[in-house]
Design an enzyme around this catalytic site. Structure first.
Site, PDB file in Angstrom:
ATOM      1  N   TYR A 488     -55.085  -3.386  -0.986  1.00 15.50           N
ATOM      2  CA  TYR A 488     -53.638  -3.215  -1.123  1.00 15.50           C
ATOM      3  C   TYR A 488     -52.923  -3.823   0.086  1.00 15.50           C
ATOM      4  CZ  TYR A 488     -49.109  -1.070  -2.043  1.00 15.50           C
ATOM      5  OH  TYR A 488     -47.778  -0.866  -2.283  1.00 15.50           O
ATOM      6  N   SER A 568     -49.212  -4.534  -7.441  1.00 16.55           N
ATOM      7  CA  SER A 568     -47.952  -4.380  -6.752  1.00 16.55           C
ATOM      8  C   SER A 568     -47.983  -5.205  -5.471  1.00 16.55           C
ATOM      9  CB  SER A 568     -47.686  -2.899  -6.486  1.00 16.55           C
ATOM     10  OG  SER A 568     -46.345  -2.653  -6.210  1.00 16.55           O
ATOM     11  N   ASP A 651     -41.153  -2.444 -16.374  1.00 14.07           N
ATOM     12  CA  ASP A 651     -41.366  -2.252 -14.941  1.00 14.07           C
ATOM     13  C   ASP A 651     -40.047  -2.493 -14.216  1.00 14.07           C
ATOM     14  OD1 ASP A 651     -42.158  -2.128 -12.318  1.00 14.07           O
ATOM     15  OD2 ASP A 651     -43.897  -3.441 -12.553  1.00 14.07           O
ATOM     16  N   HIS A 686     -44.468   0.323 -14.066  1.00 13.32           N
ATOM     17  CA  HIS A 686     -45.219  -0.089 -12.888  1.00 13.32           C
ATOM     18  C   HIS A 686     -46.592   0.557 -12.825  1.00 13.32           C
ATOM     19  CE1 HIS A 686     -45.255  -2.243  -9.156  1.00 13.32           C
ATOM     20  NE2 HIS A 686     -45.574  -1.167  -8.460  1.00 13.32           N
TER      21      HIS A 686
END
Length: 717
Positions: A488, A568, A651, A686
């Site tokens: 991430y 993301s 989203d 999302h």
């Protein structure tokens, strides 16, 4: 109250089949290049800081729900993607196994109010978890809210819920199609029937009941202009009080900052009911101001306790006028201080000093401070008296991740969840006085943890920084083997050990899972976060590339066996490193990614992200962003890995236009004959609230695609 990031993507990932391999004939020729839909190329060009920036696919930023032209493009892309995915022989195997793996009971953490226990429960394959209540902890649960009855496609979800202090009322939120917007309603717990109260335009809100149950505090935005609710910037959030039985138009505004519209506010009420504590942020950083309102004061005059959005001040609890806060001021790994608000000019005083471990969160339960720490991305939970004296650690079931420990300051019990890569999430009841944890809900999963090996390794990044990485695989798998590398790397969010039925489906086929704790996350506190954001963002990309190189150098995986995945901010990560090192990866799975780094701040929650990314409107930041923006740096003339990007039409966190534009640019570029596809889900957002059946379908597609391009032999029962 630990402040939450506005970019966090839930992990929606997830293992022993045997028998006949389902693989393609290795002598078959490479597939012919795919015929992608024709995408109109516009002539939009802007000069930014002396550079002409072409944006030929800007029209794909338009809302797919309101622009028929974009909707047609989406339909055409999905037809091509679906036709390709239909050719993958492992897809049905993964879907069948994922369905079996997901079919187990899952419980949420109980919340005790008024002698009742409220908790979420999913029987296995329910699209949405059901909210239950028990009158005693050992009693039978009864259904309070079943969101599976709300929509035919299962895409309307129960969001947040919170019982009143006496347990007679329950406020809850409805999330439709994965959107961040919430509709707030109230339920009578005894009858199970909803009241007439209904609130709109609520997003990124905390909720706090008045102790007398007369109503609750919440945060909302102004109503967006028609047709702009999924695109418009989120500004001018304010704190309101809603009194039960009255319309939303009568709600009383308690706090707002119209002079600074980018500031957001969330409120909580102290356990003694006296103080309203308002946390003010401007971005995604764990930095905030703190404002107090004495609810016993008829004037309700706000009092600034902490000024300046420079550091984190997260409420731990209070004893009268003595407030306890977790802060990273003068402590990059965080500490706990006290502030006596009875003083005219209160000064924070250290109570629990900064440790070598990273303090993640704390609360007061049963007269004890319970604090959660990270040690090399693994949880430790420590106890302290209210005067800061150490009382020892809470004995956890193993090495992994513990979360929970909520409750009121005088509660004798609390609950926590424990999980690791090979340990399905188990709920424990913790007796504060006896310091004893006992299982409350233990899952029964079709999975044998004894067959798996979980190791933590450390490797060197480009600049010599030591980076941790978890490597998980079946014990009988020897390398090199097809490997899925995930990270991430942003917003101070830590990637911690956690069980995932989705990932098990990959690993039991012989695939390896690697999770890298790259810079930009919070694994080692503020310094680690700062080391991978703003002008240092490239460090996180370098860490991720180095993780791939390490996996190959150690013989864990081999050439053409490495797939990468991120969602993301992690989707941005995947897009950026593919541009920089397309030769290193066999397949890439960027999900709901931030792909246009020059326009991210113009939509919905994007403006919050400047804390990690910087401002495209500032020249120094622009130069950094321009250098790694996935959309702007696709390198024609290089051979790219196979790419399956994913996004969803609802989203409104990272608007799907990011992925639409990125996909169009990939397909228009000379980057080789491997597939460069996009999978666009309908009535999904999302990540949160996504129905179980959609998770299974999507994961089966992702794993089949990754298996195809990493050479993983998928076996059927």
């Amino acid at each position: 109250m630990r402040l939450a990031s506005l970019l966090l993507l839930p992990l929606l990932f997830a293992a022993p089949i045997a028998a006949t391999p389902v693989t393609e004939d290795p002598t078959s020729p490479m597939p012919m290049p795919l015929t992608y839909p024709t995408t109109e190329r516009g002539d939009v060009t802007e000069t930014l800081f002396g550079e002409a920036i072409a944006d030929p696919y800007r029209w794909l930023e338009n809302d797919v729900r309101n622009d028929p032209k974009v909707a047609q493009w989406v339909a055409a892309q999905n037809r091509v993607t679906d036709a390709y995915l239909d050719t993958l022989p492992g897809r049905d195997v993964f879907k069948a196994r994922l369905t079996a793996l997901f079919d187990y009971e899952r419980f949420g953490l109980p919340e005790a109010k008024g002698g009742r226990y409220f908790y979420a429960h999913n029987s296995g394959l329910q699209n949405q978890a059901v909210l239950y209540v028990r009158d005693t902890l050992a009693g039978e649960g009864r259904v309070l809210i079943d969101p599976n009855t709300w929509s035919k496609d299962g895409a309307t979800a129960l969001g947040e819920s919170q019982p009143s202090e006496d347990g007679t009322k329950l406020l809850y939120t409805i999330q439709d199609g994965g959107s961040d917007w919430r509709t707030v309603k109230v339920l009578d717990v005894e009858t199970g029937k909803p009241l007439e109260d209904e609130l709109k335009w609520v997003k990124f809100s905390g909720f706090a009941w008045a102790k007398d149950g007369s109503g609750f505090f919440y945060s909302r935005f102004p109503e967006p202009a028609g047709g702009q609710e999924f695109q418009a910037l989120n500004e001018n959030q304010a704190v309101y009080f809603h009194r039960l039985g009255t319309p939303q138009s009568a709600d009383v505004q308690y706090y707002a900052t119209p002079e600074t519209p980018k500031r957001g506010h969330s409120a909580g009420v102290t356990d003694d009911g006296r103080w309203l504590v308002i946390y003010t942020t401007e971005g995604t950083d764990n930095s905030n101001e703190v404002t107090l309102i004495d609810l016993e004061d008829a004037d309700r005059t706000p009092r600034k306790l902490i000024s300046g959005i420079d550091h984190e001040w997260s409420g731990v609890g209070n004893q009268g006028t003595t407030f306890y806060f977790l802060t990273n001021k003068d402590a990059p790994r965080s500490k706990i201080v006290t502030i006596d608000v009875a003083q005219a000019n209160p000064v924070p005083r250290d109570l629990i000093a900064q440790d070598d471990a990273v303090l993640q969160g704390a609360g007061i339960v049963g007269g004890t401070i319970i604090a959660s720490y990270l040690v090399d991305a693994k949880t430790e939970v420590r106890r302290h008296s209210l005067d800061g004296k150490p009382l020892g650690a809470v004995a956890l079931p193993g090495i992994g991740t513990a979360a929970g420990f909520g409750g009121d300051q005088d509660d004798a019990e609390t609950f926590f969840a424990f999980t690791s890569f090979a340990t399905p999430t188990t709920i424990y009841r913790y007796d504060v006085k006896t310091d004893r944890a006992t299982p409350w809900a233990t899952p029964d999963v079709d999975f044998d943890p004894a067959l798996y090996d979980v190791a933590q390794r450390f490797y060197e990044s480009k600049d010599g920084t030591r980076v941790p990485m978890f490597v998980v695989k079946r014990k009988d798998v020897t390398g090199p083997a097809p490997t899925l590398l995930y990270a991430y790397g942003g917003f101070n969010i830590s990637m911690l050990p956690a069980f995932s039925a989705s990932r098990v489906a990959w690993m039991e086929q012989g695939g390896v899972l690697a999770v890298a704790n790259i810079r930009g996350g919070g694994e080692y506190g503020k310094t680690w976060h700062d080391g991978g954001r703003l002008a240092n963002k490239q460090n996180g990309f370098d860490d991720f590339i180095a993780a791939g190189e390490y996996l190959m150098a150690q013989g864990i995986t081999g050439k053409d066996q490495l797939a990468i995945q991120g969602g993301s901010n992690g989707g941005l990560l995947v897009g950026a490193v593919v541009n920089q090192r397309p030769d290193l990866f066999a397949a890439a799975l960027p999900a709901v990614g931030v792909m246009d780094m020059l326009r991210f701040d113009r939509f919905t929650a994007g403006r919050y992200w400047v804390d990690d990314y910087g401002y495209p409107s500032k020249e120094a930041d622009f130069k950094v962003l321009r250098a790694y923006s996935p959309y702007h740096n696709i390198a024609s003339g290089k051979v790219y890995p196979a790419i399956l990007a994913t996004t969803a039409d609802t989203d409104d966190r990272v608007v799907p236009g990011h992925t639409f534009k990125y996909t169009a640019m990939l397909q228009a570029s000379d980057i080789g004959d491997k597939p460069h596809l996009v999978r666009i889900e309908t009535r999904a957002g999302h990540g949160s609230g996504k129905p179980t059946d959609k998770v299974i379908e999507e994961t089966a597609d992702l794993w089949a695609f990754a298996a195809k391009w990493t050479g993983l032999e998928v076996t059927a029962p």
